[in-house]
Motif scaffolding. Structure first.
Motif, short mmCIF file in Angstrom:
data_model
loop_
_atom_site.label_atom_id
_atom_site.label_comp_id
_atom_site.label_asym_id
_atom_site.label_seq_id
_atom_site.Cartn_x
_atom_site.Cartn_y
_atom_site.Cartn_z
N SER A 196 6.33 15.93 -10.65
CA SER A 196 6.87 16.44 -12.46
C SER A 196 6.75 15.83 -12.92
O SER A 196 6.89 15.52 -14.61
N VAL A 197 7.99 14.66 -13.14
CA VAL A 197 8.92 13.76 -13.79
C VAL A 197 8.02 13.07 -13.46
O VAL A 197 8.71 11.00 -14.00
N GLY A 198 7.11 12.80 -13.09
CA GLY A 198 6.02 11.30 -12.79
C GLY A 198 7.04 9.78 -12.02
O GLY A 198 6.19 8.46 -12.82
N LEU A 199 7.80 10.18 -11.43
CA LEU A 199 8.01 8.94 -9.73
C LEU A 199 6.76 8.84 -9.30
O LEU A 199 6.80 8.07 -8.56
N ILE A 200 6.27 9.76 -8.26
CA ILE A 200 4.76 10.17 -7.54
C ILE A 200 3.89 10.18 -7.57
O ILE A 200 4.14 11.30 -8.21
N LYS A 201 2.14 10.01 -6.78
CA LYS A 201 1.45 10.61 -7.95
C LYS A 201 1.11 10.88 -6.23
O LYS A 201 0.79 9.88 -5.12
N ARG A 202 0.91 12.28 -5.42
CA ARG A 202 0.21 12.47 -4.28
C ARG A 202 -1.85 12.26 -4.47
O ARG A 202 -1.91 12.63 -5.00
N ILE A 203 -1.78 11.53 -3.00
CA ILE A 203 -3.46 10.98 -3.36
C ILE A 203 -3.97 11.45 -1.99
O ILE A 203 -3.45 10.84 -0.76
N GLY A 204 -4.85 12.12 -2.55
CA GLY A 204 -5.48 13.27 -0.90
C GLY A 204 -5.97 11.95 -0.42
O GLY A 204 -7.03 11.34 -0.74
N ARG A 205 -6.40 12.14 1.16
CA ARG A 205 -7.43 11.46 2.07
C ARG A 205 -7.93 12.53 2.78
O ARG A 205 -7.75 13.47 3.35
N GLU A 206 -9.21 12.41 3.04
CA GLU A 206 -9.95 13.43 3.29
C GLU A 206 -9.90 13.29 5.11
O GLU A 206 -9.80 12.47 5.81
N GLY A 207 -9.28 14.69 5.41
CA GLY A 207 -8.95 14.73 7.30
C GLY A 207 -7.91 14.24 7.54
O GLY A 207 -7.99 13.90 8.48
N THR A 208 -7.34 14.39 6.50
CA THR A 208 -5.84 13.56 6.96
C THR A 208 -4.70 13.61 6.28
O THR A 208 -4.64 14.60 5.04
N SER A 209 -3.15 13.44 5.74
CA SER A 209 -2.23 13.74 5.48
C SER A 209 -2.42 12.55 3.73
O SER A 209 -3.17 11.69 4.32
N ASN A 210 -1.91 13.86 2.57
CA ASN A 210 -2.12 12.19 1.47
C ASN A 210 -0.61 11.41 1.76
O ASN A 210 -0.05 10.72 2.44
N ALA A 211 -1.47 10.50 0.67
CA ALA A 211 -0.35 9.00 0.66
C ALA A 211 0.20 9.13 -1.13
O ALA A 211 -0.02 10.17 -1.53
N PHE A 212 0.91 8.50 -0.86
CA PHE A 212 2.20 8.73 -1.43
C PHE A 212 1.83 7.51 -2.57
O PHE A 212 3.02 6.50 -2.59
N ASP A 213 1.47 7.55 -4.04
CA ASP A 213 2.12 6.64 -4.70
C ASP A 213 3.13 6.32 -5.57
O ASP A 213 3.84 7.57 -6.24
N LEU A 214 4.25 5.45 -5.09
CA LEU A 214 4.85 4.98 -5.75
C LEU A 214 5.23 4.85 -6.81
O LEU A 214 6.79 4.47 -7.84
N SER A 215 4.89 4.26 -7.53
CA SER A 215 4.23 3.42 -8.46
C SER A 215 4.88 4.25 -10.07
O SER A 215 5.78 3.38 -11.01
N ASP B 162 0.68 -1.44 0.17
CA ASP B 162 0.27 0.07 0.29
C ASP B 162 0.85 1.10 0.39
O ASP B 162 2.03 0.82 -0.06
N ALA B 163 0.49 2.36 -0.23
CA ALA B 163 1.22 3.71 -0.96
C ALA B 163 1.13 3.79 1.36
O ALA B 163 0.45 4.25 1.82
N PRO B 164 2.39 4.96 1.24
CA PRO B 164 2.87 5.31 2.86
C PRO B 164 1.55 6.66 2.68
O PRO B 164 1.67 7.30 1.78
N TYR B 165 1.66 6.90 3.71
CA TYR B 165 0.72 8.27 3.83
C TYR B 165 1.77 9.40 4.95
O TYR B 165 0.96 9.26 6.29
N PRO B 166 2.89 9.59 5.05
CA PRO B 166 3.37 10.38 6.17
C PRO B 166 3.22 11.63 6.05
O PRO B 166 2.80 12.12 4.84
N SER B 167 3.24 12.56 6.65
CA SER B 167 2.85 14.02 6.65
C SER B 167 3.79 14.74 6.54
O SER B 167 5.29 14.07 6.74
#
Length: 206
Positions: free
Chosen positions: A94-113, A65-70
């Protein structure tokens, strides 16, 4: 005082984090980082600091699963401002290495695919290049063998006989007259030659 785990009889213990670092340091855990990332991150259009940010993200990735540190947590670990962490995240996106995924009321998840896909592409490209070089080398060797076979088959019968016959036998049968043979005959006598119509190598027998 540095304390290390030592157990030469136990392979698992000798390869443990404690054996590679120290017992005390191992108590804080470890982060698995693929070697290909350490070797190739400079070719991903990122800075060493951004590469370190990825390492920190991986330290929070305990499963697939994607990590979600603040952002504040990452900023504290890297001893920099929240703003600077966000800027690095934007660059990585911008170089396509990560994608931030918003999570309601908490920190974003970081998609590293995206990072994983690019690293896999590098590995695959290197494997294909190695295979291409190996094939080219094999083709060159096969062409050389074919050329030698053609030259041997097109040589006069006395030359073919000399190429197949041990040097001692040639010298015994030719005697002093062997000097009259063309240089093409005399020179190959110094090496073992595999005749194209035979599978057995010739050797020197006294």
């Amino acid at each position: 005082m540095v304390t290390r785990a030592r157990n030469k009889k136990d392979p698992e213990q000798s390869q443990s984090v404690a054996a590679r670092w120290t017992d005390i340091l191992a108590e804080r855990g470890f982060t698995p980082i693929a070697n290909v990332f350490m070797e190739k991150y400079s070719s991903l259009e990122i800075t060493p600091t951004e590469a370190m940010l990825i390492c920190h993200l991986m330290s929070f990735k305990w499963t697939e699963d994607a990590p979600y540190p603040s952002v504040p947590r990452l900023a504290k670990l890297m001893r920099c401002s929240d703003r600077y962490v966000r800027k690095m995240c934007q660059n990585l996106e911008s170089v396509g290495l990560i994608k931030r995924i918003g999570r309601e009321g908490t920190s974003n998840a970081f998609d590293l695919s995206g990072l994983f896909t690019k690293l896999e592409a590098i590995v695959i490209a290197e494997k294909l290049e190695a295979a291409r070089k190996s094939q080219k080398k094999d083709q060159a060797a096969a062409k050389k063998r074919k050329t030698m076979e053609v030259e041997t088959l097109s040589a006069p019968m006395d030359v073919q006989w000399a190429l197949q016959t041990p040097q001692v036998e040639v010298t015994r049968q030719l005697g002093a007259t062997h000097t009259q043979l063309p240089q093409l005959v005399v020179q190959p006598l110094r090496r073992t030659v595999r005749h194209p119509l035979q599978s057995m190598e010739t050797g020197v027998e006294e």
